[in-house]
Design a protein around this motif. Structure first.
Motif, PDB file in Angstrom:
ATOM      1  N   LEU A  26      15.053  81.122  50.823  1.00 42.77           N
ATOM      2  CA  LEU A  26      16.497  80.953  50.700  1.00 42.77           C
ATOM      3  C   LEU A  26      16.957  81.163  49.258  1.00 42.77           C
ATOM      4  O   LEU A  26      17.992  81.783  49.019  1.00 42.77           O
ATOM      5  CB  LEU A  26      16.912  79.567  51.196  1.00 42.77           C
ATOM      6  CG  LEU A  26      16.818  79.357  52.695  1.00 42.77           C
ATOM      7  CD1 LEU A  26      17.102  77.893  53.056  1.00 42.77           C
ATOM      8  CD2 LEU A  26      17.766  80.275  53.432  1.00 42.77           C
ATOM      9  N   LYS A  27      16.186  80.662  48.316  1.00 40.66           N
ATOM     10  CA  LYS A  27      16.548  80.841  46.907  1.00 40.66           C
ATOM     11  C   LYS A  27      16.555  82.327  46.543  1.00 40.66           C
ATOM     12  O   LYS A  27      17.478  82.806  45.881  1.00 40.66           O
ATOM     13  CB  LYS A  27      15.563  80.084  46.025  1.00 40.66           C
ATOM     14  CG  LYS A  27      15.923  80.107  44.570  1.00 40.66           C
ATOM     15  CD  LYS A  27      14.960  79.245  43.762  1.00 40.66           C
ATOM     16  CE  LYS A  27      15.326  79.255  42.308  1.00 40.66           C
ATOM     17  NZ  LYS A  27      14.433  78.424  41.512  1.00 40.66           N
ATOM     18  N   MET A  28      15.552  83.061  46.991  1.00 36.84           N
ATOM     19  CA  MET A  28      15.493  84.494  46.690  1.00 36.84           C
ATOM     20  C   MET A  28      16.656  85.227  47.357  1.00 36.84           C
ATOM     21  O   MET A  28      17.282  86.094  46.750  1.00 36.84           O
ATOM     22  CB  MET A  28      14.168  85.089  47.152  1.00 36.84           C
ATOM     23  CG  MET A  28      14.056  86.585  46.895  1.00 36.84           C
ATOM     24  SD  MET A  28      14.188  87.043  45.157  1.00 36.84           S
ATOM     25  CE  MET A  28      12.632  86.460  44.558  1.00 36.84           C
ATOM     26  N   GLY A  29      16.973  84.871  48.591  1.00 37.15           N
ATOM     27  CA  GLY A  29      18.094  85.501  49.280  1.00 37.15           C
ATOM     28  C   GLY A  29      19.420  85.248  48.579  1.00 37.15           C
ATOM     29  O   GLY A  29      20.238  86.155  48.425  1.00 37.15           O
ATOM     30  N   LEU A  32      19.479  87.370  45.386  1.00 36.37           N
ATOM     31  CA  LEU A  32      19.765  88.782  45.667  1.00 36.37           C
ATOM     32  C   LEU A  32      21.229  88.977  46.036  1.00 36.37           C
ATOM     33  O   LEU A  32      21.854  89.961  45.640  1.00 36.37           O
ATOM     34  CB  LEU A  32      18.854  89.316  46.762  1.00 36.37           C
ATOM     35  CG  LEU A  32      17.417  89.579  46.342  1.00 36.37           C
ATOM     36  CD1 LEU A  32      16.555  89.902  47.559  1.00 36.37           C
ATOM     37  CD2 LEU A  32      17.350  90.696  45.327  1.00 36.37           C
ATOM     38  N   GLY A  33      21.780  88.044  46.792  1.00 33.78           N
ATOM     39  CA  GLY A  33      23.200  88.119  47.126  1.00 33.78           C
ATOM     40  C   GLY A  33      24.066  88.030  45.883  1.00 33.78           C
ATOM     41  O   GLY A  33      25.053  88.748  45.743  1.00 33.78           O
ATOM     42  N   TRP A  79      21.072  93.226  35.452  1.00 33.45           N
ATOM     43  CA  TRP A  79      19.962  93.589  36.328  1.00 33.45           C
ATOM     44  C   TRP A  79      18.651  93.619  35.535  1.00 33.45           C
ATOM     45  O   TRP A  79      17.607  93.184  36.032  1.00 33.45           O
ATOM     46  CB  TRP A  79      20.211  94.904  37.050  1.00 33.45           C
ATOM     47  CG  TRP A  79      19.112  95.197  38.036  1.00 33.45           C
ATOM     48  CD1 TRP A  79      18.263  96.247  38.021  1.00 33.45           C
ATOM     49  CD2 TRP A  79      18.722  94.390  39.152  1.00 33.45           C
ATOM     50  NE1 TRP A  79      17.367  96.155  39.066  1.00 33.45           N
ATOM     51  CE2 TRP A  79      17.627  95.022  39.783  1.00 33.45           C
ATOM     52  CE3 TRP A  79      19.191  93.195  39.687  1.00 33.45           C
ATOM     53  CZ2 TRP A  79      16.998  94.498  40.903  1.00 33.45           C
ATOM     54  CZ3 TRP A  79      18.557  92.671  40.813  1.00 33.45           C
ATOM     55  CH2 TRP A  79      17.472  93.329  41.407  1.00 33.45           C
ATOM     56  N   ALA A  80      18.687  94.093  34.303  1.00 35.43           N
ATOM     57  CA  ALA A  80      17.479  94.107  33.464  1.00 35.43           C
ATOM     58  C   ALA A  80      16.981  92.684  33.225  1.00 35.43           C
ATOM     59  O   ALA A  80      15.769  92.410  33.293  1.00 35.43           O
ATOM     60  CB  ALA A  80      17.762  94.805  32.134  1.00 35.43           C
ATOM     61  N   ALA A 101       9.471  96.322  42.353  1.00 39.46           N
ATOM     62  CA  ALA A 101       9.528  95.662  43.666  1.00 39.46           C
ATOM     63  C   ALA A 101      10.931  95.105  43.898  1.00 39.46           C
ATOM     64  O   ALA A 101      11.480  95.219  44.996  1.00 39.46           O
ATOM     65  CB  ALA A 101       8.483  94.566  43.760  1.00 39.46           C
ATOM     66  N   ALA A 102      11.526  94.516  42.855  1.00 40.33           N
ATOM     67  CA  ALA A 102      12.889  93.998  42.981  1.00 40.33           C
ATOM     68  C   ALA A 102      13.863  95.135  43.279  1.00 40.33           C
ATOM     69  O   ALA A 102      14.763  94.982  44.110  1.00 40.33           O
ATOM     70  CB  ALA A 102      13.296  93.262  41.705  1.00 40.33           C
TER      71      ALA A 102
END
Length: 157
Positions: A26-29, A32-33, A79-80, A101-102
């Protein structure tokens, strides 16, 4: 079962899933959002000026209108920094690959808006495989640890 009991059980199930089983997912989602906002020039400027942890940062207010997304130096910097943060969380020799990968987690429109190239097929395939393995190990771990249902709650109510 009374509605308040059902509500308490639903809240308990959500807490277990959000804070235990799927906490990192959930944290990664959410992260990314949040990265989608980097592509909106006005938001990227505010985030780089105030810092991404400022609680007053804006979110995109899309509604029925098309939000302008484009490559900006601010979006590039955000983003960097995100890629560097991810690379720091990946152990050992895999760290330098974390940025690519990101990049492979972004859809085509967002990659264009952030000025990110499409990662090579081996990187995309490895990322896809890693996510599939993560999902499979999560399912096995949940089966071993048990259900998310609170004690006393049957499958059919």
């Amino acid at each position: 079962m009374t509605p308040p009991t059902a509500l308490r059980q639903a809240e308990e199930i959500y807490r277990r899933m959000a804070f235990d089983t799927f906490a990192q997912d959930l944290k990664m989602g959410l992260n990314l959002g949040f990265c989608r906002t980097f592509a909106v020039p006005e938001i990227a400027r505010v985030l780089t000026a105030t810092g991404p942890d400022d609680p007053a940062h804006p979110g995109p207010r899309q509604g029925d209108r098309r939000v302008d997304v484009s490559v900006t130096p601010e979006a590039d910097a955000l983003w960097a920094a995100t890629r560097d943060l991810l690379a720091g969380r990946v152990p050992g020799v895999l760290g330098p690959l974390a940025g690519s990968a990101a990049d492979s987690l972004l859809d085509e429109e967002l990659r264009r808006a952030l000025g990110v190239g499409r990662p090579a097929m081996p990187v995309r395939a490895a990322t896809h495989t890693a996510l599939r393995l993560r999902a499979a190990t999560g399912r096995v771990r949940r089966r071993i640890r048990g259900s998310h249902r609170p004690a006393g709650m049957s499958m059919v109510q």
